[in-house]
Design a protein around this motif. Structure first.
Motif, PDB file in Angstrom:
ATOM      1  N   HIS A 207      -8.819   1.893   3.675  1.00 55.69           N
ATOM      2  CA  HIS A 207      -7.791   2.633   4.238  1.00 55.69           C
ATOM      3  C   HIS A 207      -8.322   3.639   5.410  1.00 55.69           C
ATOM      4  O   HIS A 207      -9.503   4.207   5.140  1.00 55.69           O
ATOM      5  CB  HIS A 207      -6.985   3.398   3.603  1.00 55.69           C
ATOM      6  CG  HIS A 207      -5.535   3.551   4.145  1.00 55.69           C
ATOM      7  ND1 HIS A 207      -5.306   4.903   4.753  1.00 55.69           N
ATOM      8  CD2 HIS A 207      -4.238   2.998   4.475  1.00 55.69           C
ATOM      9  CE1 HIS A 207      -4.107   5.121   5.158  1.00 55.69           C
ATOM     10  NE2 HIS A 207      -3.314   4.087   5.154  1.00 55.69           N
TER      11      HIS A 207
ATOM     12  N   SER B 203       0.666  -1.231  -0.084  1.00 53.73           N
ATOM     13  CA  SER B 203       0.233  -0.080   0.125  1.00 53.73           C
ATOM     14  C   SER B 203       0.707   1.249  -0.070  1.00 53.73           C
ATOM     15  O   SER B 203       0.309   2.354   0.172  1.00 53.73           O
ATOM     16  CB  SER B 203      -1.006  -0.022   1.370  1.00 53.73           C
ATOM     17  OG  SER B 203      -2.017   0.888   0.763  1.00 53.73           O
TER      18      SER B 203
ATOM     19  N   GLU C 145      -8.097  13.076  -0.334  1.00 51.70           N
ATOM     20  CA  GLU C 145      -9.360  12.584   0.019  1.00 51.70           C
ATOM     21  C   GLU C 145     -10.386  13.623   0.641  1.00 51.70           C
ATOM     22  O   GLU C 145     -11.647  13.794   0.030  1.00 51.70           O
ATOM     23  CB  GLU C 145      -9.373  11.442   1.014  1.00 51.70           C
ATOM     24  CG  GLU C 145      -8.323  10.271   0.380  1.00 51.70           C
ATOM     25  CD  GLU C 145      -8.327   9.381   1.866  1.00 51.70           C
ATOM     26  OE1 GLU C 145      -8.833   9.690   2.788  1.00 51.70           O
ATOM     27  OE2 GLU C 145      -7.353   8.460   1.278  1.00 51.70           O
TER      28      GLU C 145
ATOM     29  N   THR D 288      -7.846   6.485   6.348  1.00 53.82           N
ATOM     30  CA  THR D 288      -8.015   7.632   6.159  1.00 53.82           C
ATOM     31  C   THR D 288      -9.171   8.012   5.409  1.00 53.82           C
ATOM     32  O   THR D 288      -9.820   9.228   5.491  1.00 53.82           O
ATOM     33  CB  THR D 288      -6.689   8.500   5.164  1.00 53.82           C
ATOM     34  OG1 THR D 288      -6.746   7.350   4.029  1.00 53.82           O
ATOM     35  CG2 THR D 288      -5.454   8.372   5.818  1.00 53.82           C
TER      36      THR D 288
ATOM     37  N   ALA E  40      -4.150   5.548  -3.875  1.00 53.37           N
ATOM     38  CA  ALA E  40      -3.285   5.020  -3.336  1.00 53.37           C
ATOM     39  C   ALA E  40      -2.609   3.762  -4.139  1.00 53.37           C
ATOM     40  O   ALA E  40      -1.323   3.378  -4.174  1.00 53.37           O
ATOM     41  CB  ALA E  40      -3.464   4.361  -2.062  1.00 53.37           C
TER      42      ALA E  40
ATOM     43  N   ASN F 119      -1.462   9.682  -5.147  1.00 52.91           N
ATOM     44  CA  ASN F 119      -0.525   9.647  -4.085  1.00 52.91           C
ATOM     45  C   ASN F 119       0.645   9.876  -4.923  1.00 52.91           C
ATOM     46  O   ASN F 119       1.491   8.963  -5.155  1.00 52.91           O
ATOM     47  CB  ASN F 119      -0.364   8.566  -3.331  1.00 52.91           C
ATOM     48  CG  ASN F 119      -1.379   8.415  -2.163  1.00 52.91           C
ATOM     49  OD1 ASN F 119      -2.495   7.945  -2.575  1.00 52.91           O
ATOM     50  ND2 ASN F 119      -1.203   8.674  -0.792  1.00 52.91           N
TER      51      ASN F 119
ATOM     52  N   HIS G  81       3.587  10.511  -3.888  1.00 48.98           N
ATOM     53  CA  HIS G  81       4.680   9.920  -3.087  1.00 48.98           C
ATOM     54  C   HIS G  81       4.736   8.639  -3.279  1.00 48.98           C
ATOM     55  O   HIS G  81       5.389   7.829  -2.819  1.00 48.98           O
ATOM     56  CB  HIS G  81       4.723  10.488  -1.703  1.00 48.98           C
ATOM     57  CG  HIS G  81       3.399  10.431  -1.011  1.00 48.98           C
ATOM     58  ND1 HIS G  81       2.189  11.178  -1.590  1.00 48.98           N
ATOM     59  CD2 HIS G  81       2.958  10.158   0.151  1.00 48.98           C
ATOM     60  CE1 HIS G  81       1.227  10.906  -0.698  1.00 48.98           C
ATOM     61  NE2 HIS G  81       1.444  10.215   0.237  1.00 48.98           N
ATOM     62  N   LYS G  82       3.718   7.717  -3.857  1.00 52.52           N
ATOM     63  CA  LYS G  82       3.580   6.471  -4.178  1.00 52.52           C
ATOM     64  C   LYS G  82       3.794   6.499  -5.487  1.00 52.52           C
ATOM     65  O   LYS G  82       4.970   6.026  -6.157  1.00 52.52           O
ATOM     66  CB  LYS G  82       2.173   5.786  -3.806  1.00 52.52           C
ATOM     67  CG  LYS G  82       2.063   5.931  -2.250  1.00 52.52           C
ATOM     68  CD  LYS G  82       0.788   5.509  -1.910  1.00 52.52           C
ATOM     69  CE  LYS G  82       0.546   5.645  -0.189  1.00 52.52           C
ATOM     70  NZ  LYS G  82      -0.513   5.165   0.330  1.00 52.52           N
TER      71      LYS G  82
ATOM     72  N   ALA H 265      -1.294  15.654   0.528  1.00 55.23           N
ATOM     73  CA  ALA H 265      -0.884  14.216   0.902  1.00 55.23           C
ATOM     74  C   ALA H 265      -2.393  13.523   0.379  1.00 55.23           C
ATOM     75  O   ALA H 265      -3.343  14.119   0.186  1.00 55.23           O
ATOM     76  CB  ALA H 265      -0.745  13.899   2.358  1.00 55.23           C
ATOM     77  N   GLY H 266      -2.148  12.205   0.611  1.00 47.91           N
ATOM     78  CA  GLY H 266      -3.363  11.437   0.136  1.00 47.91           C
ATOM     79  C   GLY H 266      -4.566  11.573   0.772  1.00 47.91           C
ATOM     80  O   GLY H 266      -5.540  11.962   0.287  1.00 47.91           O
ATOM     81  N   ALA H 267      -4.447  11.769   2.352  1.00 54.01           N
ATOM     82  CA  ALA H 267      -5.688  12.250   3.040  1.00 54.01           C
ATOM     83  C   ALA H 267      -6.231  13.345   2.841  1.00 54.01           C
ATOM     84  O   ALA H 267      -7.365  13.593   2.838  1.00 54.01           O
ATOM     85  CB  ALA H 267      -5.138  11.894   4.461  1.00 54.01           C
TER      86      ALA H 267
ATOM     87  N   TYR I  20       9.869   4.798   4.972  1.00 56.41           N
ATOM     88  CA  TYR I  20       8.492   5.166   5.032  1.00 56.41           C
ATOM     89  C   TYR I  20       8.323   5.507   6.463  1.00 56.41           C
ATOM     90  O   TYR I  20       9.310   5.504   7.323  1.00 56.41           O
ATOM     91  CB  TYR I  20       7.652   3.991   4.717  1.00 56.41           C
ATOM     92  CG  TYR I  20       6.328   4.399   4.240  1.00 56.41           C
ATOM     93  CD1 TYR I  20       5.878   4.920   3.261  1.00 56.41           C
ATOM     94  CD2 TYR I  20       5.222   4.194   5.447  1.00 56.41           C
ATOM     95  CE1 TYR I  20       4.693   5.257   2.929  1.00 56.41           C
ATOM     96  CE2 TYR I  20       4.031   4.534   4.982  1.00 56.41           C
ATOM     97  CZ  TYR I  20       3.520   5.130   3.935  1.00 56.41           C
ATOM     98  OH  TYR I  20       2.324   5.685   3.853  1.00 56.41           O
TER      99      TYR I  20
ATOM    100  N   ASP J 215      -9.783   6.272  -4.204  1.00 55.12           N
ATOM    101  CA  ASP J 215      -8.421   6.350  -3.618  1.00 55.12           C
ATOM    102  C   ASP J 215      -7.518   5.895  -4.493  1.00 55.12           C
ATOM    103  O   ASP J 215      -7.195   4.614  -4.725  1.00 55.12           O
ATOM    104  CB  ASP J 215      -8.730   5.572  -2.423  1.00 55.12           C
ATOM    105  CG  ASP J 215      -7.521   5.631  -1.297  1.00 55.12           C
ATOM    106  OD1 ASP J 215      -6.428   5.868  -1.990  1.00 55.12           O
ATOM    107  OD2 ASP J 215      -7.664   5.018  -0.421  1.00 55.12           O
TER     108      ASP J 215
ATOM    109  N   CYS K 104      -2.006  11.167   7.786  1.00 53.43           N
ATOM    110  CA  CYS K 104      -1.431  10.041   7.701  1.00 53.43           C
ATOM    111  C   CYS K 104       0.006  10.633   7.286  1.00 53.43           C
ATOM    112  O   CYS K 104       0.791  10.635   8.204  1.00 53.43           O
ATOM    113  CB  CYS K 104      -1.844   9.117   6.812  1.00 53.43           C
ATOM    114  SG  CYS K 104      -1.042   7.477   6.798  1.00 53.43           S
ATOM    115  N   THR K 105       0.448  10.482   5.990  1.00 57.19           N
ATOM    116  CA  THR K 105       1.739  11.051   5.647  1.00 57.19           C
ATOM    117  C   THR K 105       1.616  12.492   6.179  1.00 57.19           C
ATOM    118  O   THR K 105       0.817  13.377   6.054  1.00 57.19           O
ATOM    119  CB  THR K 105       1.710  11.134   4.059  1.00 57.19           C
ATOM    120  OG1 THR K 105       1.892   9.759   3.777  1.00 57.19           O
ATOM    121  CG2 THR K 105       2.809  12.046   3.713  1.00 57.19           C
TER     122      THR K 105
HETATM  123  C1  PLP Z   1      -5.096   2.703   0.502  1.00 59.23           C
HETATM  124  C2  PLP Z   1      -4.669   4.201   0.866  1.00 59.23           C
HETATM  125  N1  PLP Z   1      -5.252   5.342   0.880  1.00 59.23           N
HETATM  126  C3  PLP Z   1      -5.015   6.576   1.405  1.00 59.23           C
HETATM  127  C4  PLP Z   1      -3.694   6.525   2.045  1.00 59.23           C
HETATM  128  C5  PLP Z   1      -3.327   7.915   2.716  1.00 59.23           C
HETATM  129  O1  PLP Z   1      -2.277   8.737   1.988  1.00 59.23           O
HETATM  130  P1  PLP Z   1      -1.433   9.799   2.664  1.00 59.23           P
HETATM  131  O2  PLP Z   1      -0.663   8.680   3.907  1.00 59.23           O
HETATM  132  O3  PLP Z   1      -0.850  10.260   1.556  1.00 59.23           O
HETATM  133  O4  PLP Z   1      -2.284  10.668   3.208  1.00 59.23           O
HETATM  134  C6  PLP Z   1      -2.912   5.704   2.162  1.00 59.23           C
HETATM  135  C7  PLP Z   1      -1.446   5.774   2.690  1.00 59.23           C
HETATM  136  O5  PLP Z   1      -0.901   5.021   3.517  1.00 59.23           O
HETATM  137  C8  PLP Z   1      -3.193   4.247   1.696  1.00 59.23           C
HETATM  138  O6  PLP Z   1      -2.318   3.056   1.744  1.00 59.23           O
END
Ligand code: PLP
Lengths: 499, 482
Positions: free
Chosen positions: A166, A72, A137, A168, A241, A263, A265-266, A132-134, B120, A239, B353-354
């Protein structure tokens, strides 16, 4: 053990600073605000500082150190040219309040990134602002919220997430003020359309889901799920990710999604930096575009009077505020340094981003196959189960250590610690929550076949290990198993100066 | 905003010969696909994607440019980014909350060590002691800096830190609050930060009311009592006009025990200015950037978040705690995770999270090099430049400094005889990035220019600014007279 706070050198030793431009004996400070006592910071000369942080770095495991199959998280190699580019003064030393004519180069890069991300995901408009991903969202859910408010559909108060989501996802939707409806997944980990049908209605604002799912499995019925949600008047949120699995093969747009976060960063190799920074742009279909956080970059043909730069002889780039923008989620333009790194990354692949994804999926399937093959060879296949019983996975896969736990009391965490002793970073453990004793393995496309072969062998070796040894693992690391309960019971969140 | 036409990538020259894929240096298994597929009993890459239903398959190639080599990418990057005007290319007076302090070379060298850069979040503490300890030290540095018991290891930036502080205050105080779901924010807080606060608080049904200021730019303590009984207030020190407000030391006694006093700080200022924890701030937040990081077009930055123990269990973000390993040896790990999204899900204190760990690490490195006295000197340099500028500019009869009698850190307001936008355009032609047009924040302030100074500001640059402002404003005043 070296402690930063035990360095007590002479005054201001670290690096010499020029003298102030004016005398400081009459600094105008309100008397109530004069600092009485300086912070108890350490005093280090440069050599001591360099050695301290270098020493710390030797106690940390990164992708550069070794194989990092953390599911993930898409722990792919971070090309170093991206770091060099991010230090150029044209990005490191510019200010978000400079006028457009001074930053045409950055705006051109941003515009190209907005286009590229839109194309890859099948979305009509993109903002790079979320960091960031969260936050992506949250931003997209806010756009959806304003969309419904604009239509007077105030009763859409619920967001549906699968139980495999996830953390988040529900946290972001709840922060925007939505009630969360969690739906169970099917026995095989896939989305349960009946469960979805049972909860959608005129109170549904959106469904949040990732595809491939957090089990690394493509949801074949995703278009049907989108239809169900759309028929109920809701929106579909992707999402991103797990985007690394599908670039150039399918897209959230094709699957029927209305909004997506990326993301960077992914998928696009912004280094994770031990927990951040990231970058979480979002893409949306045209009906949501006017709600995006502002501003976004647009371009128009060059006009007489524009100050020409070497960027482009045809287009003028400028910031533009979307009509019904939700406003801001970060006060400037997001993690611009990360965006520029990811631009350099995408340029490396261009239209061959598809090849990148193919190799991510190739490596994941190959590793899964190898682990099973090696396990069968030495007779330990019965000790783990597939997280999802499928022929092919996408960029990652899950296995359940429940059988082993049953047989000898060794669970996912013990296996993880055993792998640390083998010189690997452990896969993600205990996520997604729906797979008991879950290990989630994501090799990424930047690992060689030899690394995967070797890991498969070592993984099954760990399964053969004496349970006692695994309970005690790791033993080769800088510290042995860390007592997390002790940390929580004896909260010491900063250096105890008085100890 | 939709793509009216298929986007074209004007910027990319076509270098490649077909099939010459430069990303070969990134993909170790390129060319070995068959071998690997054979091992799995598969015949083509397509087999790996057979599970994607035809209806949703992408059938055409991505309409993107061909792959580029590293050399081509850096050359394009240099051309594009080289066309920007970097702050260092000019004489710069633009700040507005971001600050161009010098960051020592060793910080940049160390932070690119792969063990830090490519790791990470430290989920496996046994192999992540380096970053865990560095972040525990960061927490200590911040906690000492702001005078509060606990700090987390960063949130996204100063604006989300402020927003998260207010939602945190509501979680802690709402039950007993007389003004339920209500917080107060200084009217000076710029629209960009206010907007972030709005987005973060609106979902919880939190009402954000406004705190008034006196005409000299200080907080109006008389009307502050209306905030007593609310969940929290947010003010900044220095405030967005650069003013250091001595009155803030009296805030807590006015708002009382059950209303959180949240202060946003410029961290460098705390080398000379009292730590807000010592005047009873409950939560201190701020933009960390000036310690450790270049401005980078406004991101990545790092948000500081520190508080008293009262707020600990409602804090957002990751926290490192000290512990022991099975041999009783000192060891570090993430702690208090039950507040967080991966465990608490929709009931988490935040969705974060990040975060911004690596930038916080740069901050920690910079702070370690400064030491207490180095910080004090850095703060003095910033303040001296600001004070010298105030003195020089106040000698110009055609401009005014409305908050002249206040003390300032990093920046102050200049009131011009004409529009700030026009003044900035003039200064631009003279090679100066002249400051910030405050009408973007406060629309009625057409003639307010916010000028900023840092440790990088030289006395000669201040002279230059004064000379140009004198020329511009004098010609304007004479023009009006004539
Ligand atoms: C499936 C999934 N959704 C959302 C996120 C959240 O992203 P971020 O950590 O960039 O906020 C992650 C990150 O770990 C993830 O694995």
């Amino acid at each position: 053990m070296s402690h930063l706070f035990e360095h007590e050198g002479a005054d201001g030793k670290g690096y010499s600073q020029p003298d102030p431009v004016a005398p400081v004996d009459n600094l105008q400070i309100p008397s109530s605000l004069v600092r009485a006592k300086l912070p108890r910071w350490p005093r280090l000369s440069e050599p001591e500082m360099v050695r301290h942080y270098t020493w710390l770095s030797t106690r940390n495991f990164g992708i550069d150190t070794g194989f990092y199959p953390l599911g993930s998280c898409t722990m792919k190699h971070n090309p170093r040219i991206n770091e060099v580019i991010a230090q150029l003064p044209g990005i490191a030393d510019i200010h978000p309040l400079q006028p457009d004519h001074q930053i045409q180069g950055t705006l051109a890069i941003f515009h190209e990134m907005q286009d590229m991300l839109g194309i890859c995901a099948g979305m009509d408009a993109v903002t790079l602002q979320p960091v960031a991903g969260a936050q992506g969202e949250f931003t997209a859910i806010r756009c959806i919220q304003e969309y419904f408010r604009g239509r007077g559909e105030l009763g859409r108060t619920k967001v549906i997430v699968p139980d495999s989501a996830h953390g988040t996802n529900p946290a972001s939707a709840a922060m925007a003020g939505f009630e969360i409806i969690e739906i169970p997944s099917r026995e095989d980990g896939r989305i349960d359309l009946d469960a979805l049908r049972a909860v959608v209605g005129d109170d549904t604002a959106a469904m949040m889901i990732t595809n491939p799912s957090t089990l690394g499995v493509f949801e074949p019925e995703i278009a049907q799920a989108a239809d169900i949600v759309h028929e109920a008047g809701g929106q579909m949120y992707y999402d991103g990710a797990n985007f690394n699995a599908i670039l150039g093969r399918t897209s959230p747009g094709l699957m029927g999604f209305d909004a997506v976060h990326y993301n960077l960063h992914k998928t696009f190799s912004q280094p994770h930096g031990g927990g951040g920074p990231g970058s979480g742009p979002i893409g949306v279909k045209s009906h949501l575009a006017k709600f995006l956080p502002g501003p976004v970059v647009k371009r128009r043909p060059i006009l007489a009077g524009d100050q020409l730069t070497s960027v482009n002889k045809e287009w003028w780039y400028h910031w533009h505020q979307p009509e019904n923008s939700i406003g801001k989620v970060q006060q400037w333009h997001g993690n611009s340094g990360a965006v520029v790194r990811c631009w350099a990354y995408y340029r490396r692949y261009g239209r061959e981003l598809k090849t990148m994804s193919e190799h991510a999926v190739l490596n994941a399937n190959y590793l899964r196959h190898k682990i099973i093959e090696e396990a069968e060879k030495i007779g330990v296949r019965h000790l783990f189960a597939d997280g999802a019983p499928v022929d092919v996975v996408k960029h990652e896969f899950t296995i359940s250590m429940a059988p082993m736990k049953e047989e000898c009391g060794i669970g996912a965490m013990d296996i993880a610690k055993g792998l640390l002793d083998m010189g690997y970073m452990a896969p993600t453990v205990y996520f997604p929550l729906i797979v008991p004793e879950c290990m989630m393995v994501e090799p990424t496309e930047t690992e060689s076949k030899e690394t995967l072969d070797e890991f498969a062998k070592k993984f099954v070796e760990v399964l053969q290990e004496d349970p006692e040894v695994l309970h005690n693992a790791p033993v080769t690391t800088k510290v042995r198993r860390v007592d997390e309960v002790y940390a929580a019971r004896n909260l010491t969140l900063s250096y105890p100066f008085d100890e | 905003m939709c793509f009216a036409t298929k986007p074209t990538f004007m910027l990319v020259p076509r270098y490649d010969s077909p099939g010459d894929y430069h990303m070969v240096d990134q993909l170790p298994n390129l060319g070995r696909e068959k071998e690997m597929l054979d091992a799995m009993g598969m015949s083509s890459i397509d087999d790996l994607f057979a599970d994607i239903p035809e209806a949703v398959r992408m059938t055409e190639e991505l309409p993107l440019p061909p792959p580029q080599s590293e050399e081509e990418i850096i050359s394009d990057a240099r051309r594009l980014l080289g066309a920007n005007v970097a702050l260092g290319d000019r004489v710069n007076f633009l700040g507005a909350g971001l600050n161009r302090n010098y960051v020592p070379a060793s910080v940049f060298q160390l932070v690119t060590r792969g063990e830090f850069l490519t790791s990470y979040t430290p989920y496996q503490p046994e192999v992540s002691q380096g970053m865990l300890q560095a972040m525990w030290e960061f927490q200590t540095l911040i906690s000492e800096l702001v005078g509060l018991e606990v700090a987390n290891l960063s949130v996204y930036d100063g604006s989300t830190a402020a927003a998260e502080a207010l939602t945190c205050a509501v979680r802690v105080h709402n039950r007993k609050a007389e003004q339920k779901d209500t917080v107060y924010v200084s009217e000076l807080v710029p629209p960009s930060r206010r907007s972030v606060i709005h987005n973060y608080t609106q979902g919880g049904g939190i009402e954000v009311k406004t705190l008034r200021h006196n005409s000299d730019g200080t907080l109006d303590l008389n009307s502050l009592s209306q905030a007593a009984g609310s969940c929290g207030i947010y003010v900044e020190q220095p405030n967005p006009l650069g003013i250091l407000d001595g009155g803030l030391t009296r805030v807590k006694e006015i708002i009382g025990e059950n209303t959180a006093f949240v202060v946003g700080v410029a961290p460098v200022s705390l080398g000379v200015i009292e730590a807000p924890g010592n005047y009873n701030a409950d939560i201190v937040v701020g933009e960390g950037q000036a310690l450790g990081s270049p401005i980078t077009y406004g991101g990545p930055l790092y948000g500081i978040f520190a508080c008293t123990k009262t707020y600990l269990r409602q804090m957002p973000g990751r926290i490192v705690g000290r512990s022991i390993d099975v041999d009783g040896k000192e060891a570090f790990c993430l702690t208090l995770s039950t507040r967080e999204q991966h465990i608490r899900r929709h009931r988490a204190t935040s969705n974060i999270c990040t975060n911004e760990t690596l930038i916080a690490l740069m901050g920690a490195m910079h702070m370690s090099l400064l030491g207490p006295e180095g910080l004090a000197k850095l703060a003095q340099r910033n303040m001296a430049a600001c004070q010298l500028a105030k003195q020089k500019l106040s000698e110009i009869s055609t401009i005014a400094i409305p908050h002249r009698n206040n003390s300032h850190f990093n920046e102050f307001v200049v009131e011009l005889p004409g529009s700030a936008a026009e003044c900035i355009a003039y200064l631009d032609t003279q090679g100066l990035i002249g400051g910030f047009d405050l009408s973007a924040w406060y629309p009625e302030r057409k003639n307010w220019l916010l000028v900023s100074f840092s440790d990088q500001t030289k006395a000669t640059e201040i002279e230059l600014l004064a000379a140009h402002l004198a020329v511009w404003s004098t010609s304007l005043v004479q023009g009006v007279r004539a």
